[in-house]
Scaffold this motif. Structure first.
Motif, mmCIF file in Angstrom:
data_model
loop_
_atom_site.group_PDB
_atom_site.id
_atom_site.type_symbol
_atom_site.label_atom_id
_atom_site.label_comp_id
_atom_site.label_asym_id
_atom_site.label_seq_id
_atom_site.Cartn_x
_atom_site.Cartn_y
_atom_site.Cartn_z
ATOM 1 N N SER A 73 1.836 1.271 6.598
ATOM 2 C CA SER A 73 0.647 1.247 7.115
ATOM 3 C C SER A 73 -0.003 0.040 6.814
ATOM 4 C CB SER A 73 -0.299 2.353 6.882
ATOM 5 O OG SER A 73 -0.584 2.081 5.297
ATOM 6 N N HIS A 106 -2.472 4.247 8.136
ATOM 7 C CA HIS A 106 -2.189 5.227 6.858
ATOM 8 C C HIS A 106 -2.368 6.512 7.368
ATOM 9 C CE1 HIS A 106 -2.372 6.876 2.975
ATOM 10 N NE2 HIS A 106 -1.592 5.953 2.613
ATOM 11 N N ASP A 119 6.928 12.874 6.702
ATOM 12 C CA ASP A 119 7.284 13.079 5.413
ATOM 13 C C ASP A 119 7.626 12.219 4.539
ATOM 14 O OD1 ASP A 119 9.711 12.849 6.382
ATOM 15 O OD2 ASP A 119 10.200 14.861 6.052
ATOM 16 N N SER A 121 0.759 9.291 7.547
ATOM 17 C CA SER A 121 0.640 10.315 6.868
ATOM 18 C C SER A 121 0.736 11.716 7.408
ATOM 19 C CB SER A 121 -0.607 10.398 5.824
ATOM 20 O OG SER A 121 -0.683 9.130 5.040
ATOM 21 N N SER A 180 7.351 8.984 1.762
ATOM 22 C CA SER A 180 6.911 8.879 0.481
ATOM 23 C C SER A 180 5.568 8.153 0.418
ATOM 24 C CB SER A 180 7.808 8.310 -0.734
ATOM 25 O OG SER A 180 8.046 6.820 -0.147
ATOM 26 N N LYS A 181 4.804 8.402 -0.591
ATOM 27 C CA LYS A 181 3.531 7.606 -0.340
ATOM 28 C C LYS A 181 3.710 6.034 -0.431
ATOM 29 C CE LYS A 181 0.722 10.837 -2.964
ATOM 30 N NZ LYS A 181 -0.241 11.350 -4.020
ATOM 31 N N GLU A 182 4.533 5.680 -1.078
ATOM 32 C CA GLU A 182 4.988 4.134 -1.317
ATOM 33 C C GLU A 182 5.341 3.502 0.119
ATOM 34 O OE1 GLU A 182 6.472 6.134 -3.392
ATOM 35 O OE2 GLU A 182 4.809 5.601 -5.267
ATOM 36 N N THR A 183 6.242 4.447 0.875
ATOM 37 C CA THR A 183 6.897 4.065 2.176
ATOM 38 C C THR A 183 5.573 3.999 3.266
ATOM 39 O OG1 THR A 183 8.854 4.878 1.785
ATOM 40 C CG2 THR A 183 8.238 4.586 3.848
ATOM 41 N N ILE A 184 4.905 4.931 3.007
ATOM 42 C CA ILE A 184 3.634 5.126 3.883
ATOM 43 C C ILE A 184 2.551 3.773 3.774
ATOM 44 C CG2 ILE A 184 1.394 6.395 4.518
ATOM 45 C CD1 ILE A 184 3.304 8.836 4.107
ATOM 46 N N ALA A 185 2.455 3.471 2.209
ATOM 47 C CA ALA A 185 1.450 2.363 2.234
ATOM 48 C C ALA A 185 1.978 1.158 2.713
ATOM 49 C CB ALA A 185 1.427 2.268 0.707
ATOM 50 N N SER A 205 -1.561 -0.530 4.010
ATOM 51 C CA SER A 205 -2.710 -0.517 3.240
ATOM 52 C C SER A 205 -2.429 -0.706 1.587
ATOM 53 C CB SER A 205 -2.983 1.335 3.129
ATOM 54 O OG SER A 205 -1.841 2.153 2.801
#
Length: 153
Positions: A57, A39, A47, A43, A49-54, A59
């Motif tokens: 990763s 994560h 760039d 991050s 989105s938070k949802e895509t990164i979650a 997380s």
């Protein structure tokens, strides 16, 4: 008459119980380390989105793992359930750590877990819900509010 038809449709569309493997507290700790490192790396270098990164990763799985580990600890169970499908989140995290130049020690731990979990996939366990948290059916037993409910996730 209408009600019976609706109930029958709902029952027929209920998915089968997913397979799960038993993981240890130490393995959960390693999963948390991998997911958090992935994560942070994604991050910092993406760039998305938070949802895509979650999702990328792994997380997104952490709150569920913490709940399952807590329940297993309280009930003094042998293992913590990890859905076979959730192993894909670990695989995605490891692949993304490769791409985003993650820590080599974390990568090695990720590959070791993937190999270990692949070996356990043949020994899936039935699941149930205890207070809304996944648990192994053979370890759930009775709760203060009655028997555990079978899982249909």
């Amino acid at each position: 008459m209408r009600r019976r038809h609706r109930d029958r449709l709902h029952a027929d569309s209920t998915p089968a119980t997913p397979d799960a493997i038993a993981v240890t507290v130490q393995e959960i700790s390693t999963l948390v380390e991998i997911f958090e490192h992935a994560h942070a790396r994604i991050s910092g270098l993406s760039d998305a989105s938070k949802e895509t990164i979650a999702d990328a990763s792994g997380s997104i799985l952490l709150p569920s793992l913490f709940a399952r580990a807590g329940l297993a600890s309280i009930q003094k169970n042998r293992g913590i359930p990890l859905l076979v499908d959730e192993i894909g989140l670990l695989e995605a995290a490891v692949i993304n750590l490769e791409s985003y130049e993650g820590n080599e020690v974390v990568l090695v731990a990720g590959y070791e877990l993937l190999e270990e979990f692949a070996n356990r996939r043949i020994n899936g366990h039935p699941l149930c819900h205890v207070h809304g948290v996944l648990a192994f059916a053979d370890e759930a037993g009775e709760t203060a509010s009655g028997p555990a409910t079978s899982s249909r996730t």
